[in-house]
Design a protein around this motif. Sequence first.
Motif, mmCIF file in Angstrom:
data_model
loop_
_atom_site.group_PDB
_atom_site.id
_atom_site.type_symbol
_atom_site.label_atom_id
_atom_site.label_comp_id
_atom_site.label_asym_id
_atom_site.label_seq_id
_atom_site.Cartn_x
_atom_site.Cartn_y
_atom_site.Cartn_z
ATOM 1 N N LEU A 33 0.826 -1.217 0.000
ATOM 2 C CA LEU A 33 0.000 0.000 0.000
ATOM 3 C C LEU A 33 0.858 1.264 0.000
ATOM 4 O O LEU A 33 0.504 2.260 -0.633
ATOM 5 C CB LEU A 33 -0.925 -0.009 1.220
ATOM 6 C CG LEU A 33 -1.959 -1.129 1.232
ATOM 7 C CD1 LEU A 33 -2.592 -1.263 2.605
ATOM 8 C CD2 LEU A 33 -3.012 -0.916 0.162
ATOM 9 N N LYS A 34 1.994 1.195 0.668
ATOM 10 C CA LYS A 34 2.908 2.341 0.674
ATOM 11 C C LYS A 34 3.463 2.581 -0.728
ATOM 12 O O LYS A 34 3.539 3.715 -1.185
ATOM 13 C CB LYS A 34 4.048 2.107 1.663
ATOM 14 C CG LYS A 34 5.034 3.258 1.726
ATOM 15 C CD LYS A 34 6.164 2.963 2.683
ATOM 16 C CE LYS A 34 7.176 4.098 2.626
ATOM 17 N NZ LYS A 34 8.403 3.770 3.297
ATOM 18 N N GLU A 35 3.838 1.510 -1.416
ATOM 19 C CA GLU A 35 4.363 1.625 -2.780
ATOM 20 C C GLU A 35 3.309 2.174 -3.740
ATOM 21 O O GLU A 35 3.639 2.831 -4.715
ATOM 22 C CB GLU A 35 4.880 0.269 -3.261
ATOM 23 C CG GLU A 35 6.144 -0.159 -2.550
ATOM 24 C CD GLU A 35 6.526 -1.605 -2.797
ATOM 25 O OE1 GLU A 35 5.854 -2.294 -3.601
ATOM 26 O OE2 GLU A 35 7.500 -2.057 -2.169
ATOM 27 N N GLU A 36 2.043 1.916 -3.446
ATOM 28 C CA GLU A 36 0.933 2.439 -4.255
ATOM 29 C C GLU A 36 0.567 3.870 -3.840
ATOM 30 O O GLU A 36 -0.352 4.443 -4.396
ATOM 31 C CB GLU A 36 -0.294 1.538 -4.109
ATOM 32 C CG GLU A 36 -0.110 0.167 -4.680
ATOM 33 C CD GLU A 36 -1.276 -0.769 -4.383
ATOM 34 O OE1 GLU A 36 -2.260 -0.357 -3.725
ATOM 35 O OE2 GLU A 36 -1.203 -1.924 -4.815
ATOM 36 N N GLN A 37 1.259 4.375 -2.825
ATOM 37 C CA GLN A 37 1.027 5.709 -2.268
ATOM 38 C C GLN A 37 -0.372 5.837 -1.667
ATOM 39 O O GLN A 37 -0.931 6.925 -1.604
ATOM 40 C CB GLN A 37 1.286 6.789 -3.305
ATOM 41 C CG GLN A 37 2.717 6.786 -3.797
ATOM 42 C CD GLN A 37 2.982 7.837 -4.846
ATOM 43 O OE1 GLN A 37 2.083 8.336 -5.507
ATOM 44 N NE2 GLN A 37 4.248 8.174 -4.998
ATOM 45 N N LEU A 38 -0.907 4.720 -1.216
ATOM 46 C CA LEU A 38 -2.209 4.730 -0.569
ATOM 47 C C LEU A 38 -2.079 5.025 0.921
ATOM 48 O O LEU A 38 -2.979 5.613 1.519
ATOM 49 C CB LEU A 38 -2.910 3.386 -0.781
ATOM 50 C CG LEU A 38 -4.372 3.317 -0.404
ATOM 51 C CD1 LEU A 38 -5.206 4.277 -1.246
ATOM 52 C CD2 LEU A 38 -4.903 1.911 -0.573
ATOM 53 N N ILE A 39 -0.945 4.618 1.499
ATOM 54 C CA ILE A 39 -0.691 4.916 2.905
ATOM 55 C C ILE A 39 0.712 5.488 3.070
ATOM 56 O O ILE A 39 1.551 5.361 2.180
ATOM 57 C CB ILE A 39 -0.852 3.663 3.810
ATOM 58 C CG1 ILE A 39 0.229 2.619 3.505
ATOM 59 C CG2 ILE A 39 -2.253 3.086 3.710
ATOM 60 C CD1 ILE A 39 0.298 1.491 4.518
ATOM 61 N N GLU A 40 0.918 6.100 4.217
ATOM 62 C CA GLU A 40 2.238 6.576 4.614
ATOM 63 C C GLU A 40 2.606 5.847 5.896
ATOM 64 O O GLU A 40 1.751 5.609 6.739
ATOM 65 C CB GLU A 40 2.204 8.081 4.883
ATOM 66 C CG GLU A 40 1.827 8.912 3.683
ATOM 67 C CD GLU A 40 1.570 10.371 4.048
ATOM 68 O OE1 GLU A 40 1.694 10.744 5.242
ATOM 69 O OE2 GLU A 40 1.220 11.130 3.139
ATOM 70 N N MET A 41 3.865 5.481 6.004
ATOM 71 C CA MET A 41 4.360 4.846 7.218
ATOM 72 C C MET A 41 5.094 5.915 8.008
ATOM 73 O O MET A 41 6.103 6.438 7.529
ATOM 74 C CB MET A 41 5.281 3.677 6.881
ATOM 75 C CG MET A 41 4.641 2.606 6.014
ATOM 76 S SD MET A 41 3.397 1.643 6.856
ATOM 77 C CE MET A 41 4.437 0.525 7.747
#
Length: 117
Positions: free
Chosen positions: A60-68
């Motif tokens: 999801l981070k790689e899809e820019q859907l979430i930020e860690m």
Amino acid sequence: MLVQIDHASPVSLGEQVAASVRRAVAEGTLRKGQRLPAARALAKTLDINMHTVLRGYQILKEEQLIEMRPGRGAVVSAAAPDHALAVDACRHFVRLARQAGLSGPETLSMVQTQLHA
């Protein structure tokens, strides 16, 4: 429950975690800026390995859907696309097309036919 998995599914558990979050964002259950469950807590709830949850979060981070965010965990990105459900459906369609033995060009042709229908 926000994330649901099917241990009998051929789809990896990490991808199932990611797909559940994508659906929740697309359906409005999760909104931009909202925190996701901590990986350790979610893993315990789902009875899976914490690293599997983190793998889903990484997708999801790689899809820019979430930020860690260190110390804050995973948060739905302010820049999250509003088409997350379409992305999830597309992934599912491609998986089905591959299982049916369709080639890339055949799969694209099917999509183009539907776009022009």
